[in-house]
Write an enzyme that holds these catalytic residues in place. Structure first.
Site, PDB file in Angstrom:
ATOM      1  N   LYS A 119       0.796  -1.028  -0.013  1.00  9.22           N
ATOM      2  CA  LYS A 119       0.064   0.048   0.001  1.00  9.22           C
ATOM      3  C   LYS A 119       1.027   1.214  -0.124  1.00  9.22           C
ATOM      4  O   LYS A 119       2.001   1.191   0.429  1.00  9.22           O
ATOM      5  CB  LYS A 119      -0.965   0.197   1.126  1.00  9.22           C
TER       6      LYS A 119
HETATM    7  N1  GLU Z   1      -7.533  -0.113  -2.718  1.00  7.85           N
HETATM    8  C1  GLU Z   1      -8.211  -1.214  -2.768  1.00  7.85           C
HETATM    9  C2  GLU Z   1      -8.153  -2.079  -1.607  1.00  7.85           C
HETATM   10  O1  GLU Z   1      -8.040  -1.290  -0.459  1.00  7.85           O
HETATM   11  C3  GLU Z   1      -8.052  -2.096  -4.009  1.00  7.85           C
HETATM   12  C4  GLU Z   1      -6.602  -2.682  -4.139  1.00  7.85           C
HETATM   13  C5  GLU Z   1      -6.390  -3.393  -5.511  1.00  7.85           C
HETATM   14  O2  GLU Z   1      -7.029  -3.450  -6.124  1.00  7.85           O
HETATM   15  O3  GLU Z   1      -4.995  -3.679  -5.543  1.00  7.85           O
HETATM   16  O4  GLU Z   1      -8.639  -3.087  -1.386  1.00  7.85           O
END
Ligand code: GLU
Length: 444
Positions: free
Chosen positions: A129
């Site tokens: 992230k």
């Molecule tokens: N930001 C989204 C999550 O927290 C999607 C992450 C993604 O698709 O890689 O799951």
């Protein structure tokens, strides 16, 4: 949309670059929170101590500071983050958010949640992230484009289609991903550009994006609520729900719940809270928010209520779909819902959860509830890798199937082992990673 100085007085909130410093407040707690959740599940499954050590820490942490030319010619320096927690099951995967609260601790916690989420969903991915510490509403579209492109360039090969694949998150969207893909592909030799399209997911349809990716997270939230309802003989028709955060996740979850006959009676966003006992029309509120700088405040079909009364609203289902650490020991005792469906990542802290469970309130945990987004990301990645174009129907059907499988596993685990749903979800996720480590051993 996001335009400089658009925070009108109407919203009673004036943000300047000066008072926009990160409220580092909750970040530390988020790491403590995810580690506490992890450790209690690790105790439950008697996780091997070596694997506990590995999973308690992140693999890589990238911080980049990069200059961007603003519309007025001045240069501003931004701080961007990418934390790669674990890749035992496959390439790192997870979103990038643009928000004042983004810092290394927030990225760490959110990266760990991605590892559990992708593992639970049975995807061939690890967890990561990141994002940029900024308030996007203070920048024009052209500035956001340059910020995004420069961030992508600064990350360089710390991301990659078979290595670490970002996606949208809070305040980022398909446009952000289109800029990233274009910039990243542009750094590759001519002959390799097209094969790098899947460096990010959540792209616009037409630029390699997947039909239905926009609604996938919200649909997943709805879908897991429906699965929970089926297991508990709970009829969704005429039930009331409240939503914190009316962005991509909150809006789509509300859209599908309303279609099922449930009634949205309160919404909270960054600007305040609104309430109407008779129901707030989802589409009408969404259209209004688009014309009101993304805010639901002053919508004519509802009355304004105090933010501190929002969580206490008497309702059947509460959907936190904004930021982390919203439901804590401070407000858990006031919540008047039967079910909490976590559209956001980490919205409930450990202490808050204890109170809720004691009060008999059920929680569909984030790593299950909002996993529809990353599952659809996986479909997009496959679509790009295989040179295919999937149809919406196929996407929704496959998404539904995956969510159903995860839900069944979690539900059965919790029944068989007498645990709450979060512990069950964590146990399943961690056991899958443990297995990979046991099979492969630790190098050298
Ligand atoms: N930001 C989204 C999550 O927290 C999607 C992450 C993604 O698709 O890689 O799951």
């Amino acid at each position: 949309m996001n335009k400089k100085n658009q925070n009108s007085k109407k919203n009673e909130m004036i943000i300047t670059k000066e008072n926009n410093k990160p409220k580092a407040v909750n970040a530390k707690n988020m790491v403590e929170n995810v580690l506490e959740q992890f450790n209690s599940a690790a105790d439950e499954i008697n996780l091997h101590p070596n694997i506990r050590k590995i999973l308690s820490i992140t693999n890589n942490e990238i911080i980049v500071h990069f200059p961007v030319k603003m519309d007025n010619g001045e240069v501003e320096i931004f701080s961007g983050y990418r934390v790669q927690h674990n890749n035992a099951l496959g390439p790192y995967k997870g979103g990038l958010r643009y928000h004042p609260t983004v810092d290394i601790d927030a990225a760490r916690a959110l990266a760990m949640w991605m590892t559990w989420k992708t593992s639970l969903a049975g995807l061939p991915y690890g967890g990561a992230k990141g994002g940029i510490q900024l308030n996007p509403s203070l920048y024009s579209q052209t500035e956001l484009e340059r910020i995004t492109r420069r961030f992508t360039y600064a990350l360089g090969d710390n991301i990659g289609p078979e290595y670490d694949i970002p996606a949208p998150d809070v305040n980022t969207n398909s446009q952000t991903m289109a800029w990233m893909a274009d910039t990243y592909m542009g750094t590759k030799p001519q002959t390799q550009r097209a094969m790098n399209q899947h460096v990010v997911t959540g792209k616009p349809v037409g630029s390699g994006g997947l039909e239905g990716r926009d609604r996938a997270t919200g649909y997943g939230v709805f879908s897991t609520i429906r699965l929970w309802a089926n297991k508990n003989n709970y009829i969704l028709k005429d039930k009331t729900f409240i939503v914190q955060g009316f962005g991509n996740v909150g809006y789509w979850a509300a859209h599908f719940l309303e279609k099922e006959g449930a009634r949205m009676i309160a919404v909270q966003d960054a600007f305040g809270s609104i309430y109407n006992e008779k129901g707030i029309e989802v589409e009408s509120l969404f259209q209004y928010s688009l014309s009101n700088n993304g805010s639901v405040i002053n919508y004519s079909g509802a009355e304004r209520i105090d933010n501190k009364n929002f969580f206490a609203t008497n309702c059947d289902i509460l959907i936190p779909a904004a930021l982390g650490n919203q439901i804590t020991e401070q407000n858990a005792k006031d919540i008047n819902a039967k079910l909490i469906a976590e559209g956001a990542n980490g919205p409930t802290n450990v202490e808050g959860e204890k109170i809720l469970l004691e009060r008999g309130i059920s929680i569909i945990p984030d790593i299950l509830c909002n996993s529809g987004g990353v599952i659809a990301s996986y479909f997009e990645w496959l679509q790009n890798r295989n040179g295919e174009l999937w149809q919406m129907e196929e996407v929704i059907k496959k998404l539904e199937k995956k969510l159903n499988e995860s839900f069944e596993k979690v539900f059965n685990y919790s029944k068989n082992n007498d645990t709450d749903l979060r512990t069950a979800a964590y146990c399943i996720a961690i056991e899958r990673i443990e297995k990979a480590y046991v099979q492969r051993g630790i190098f050298p």
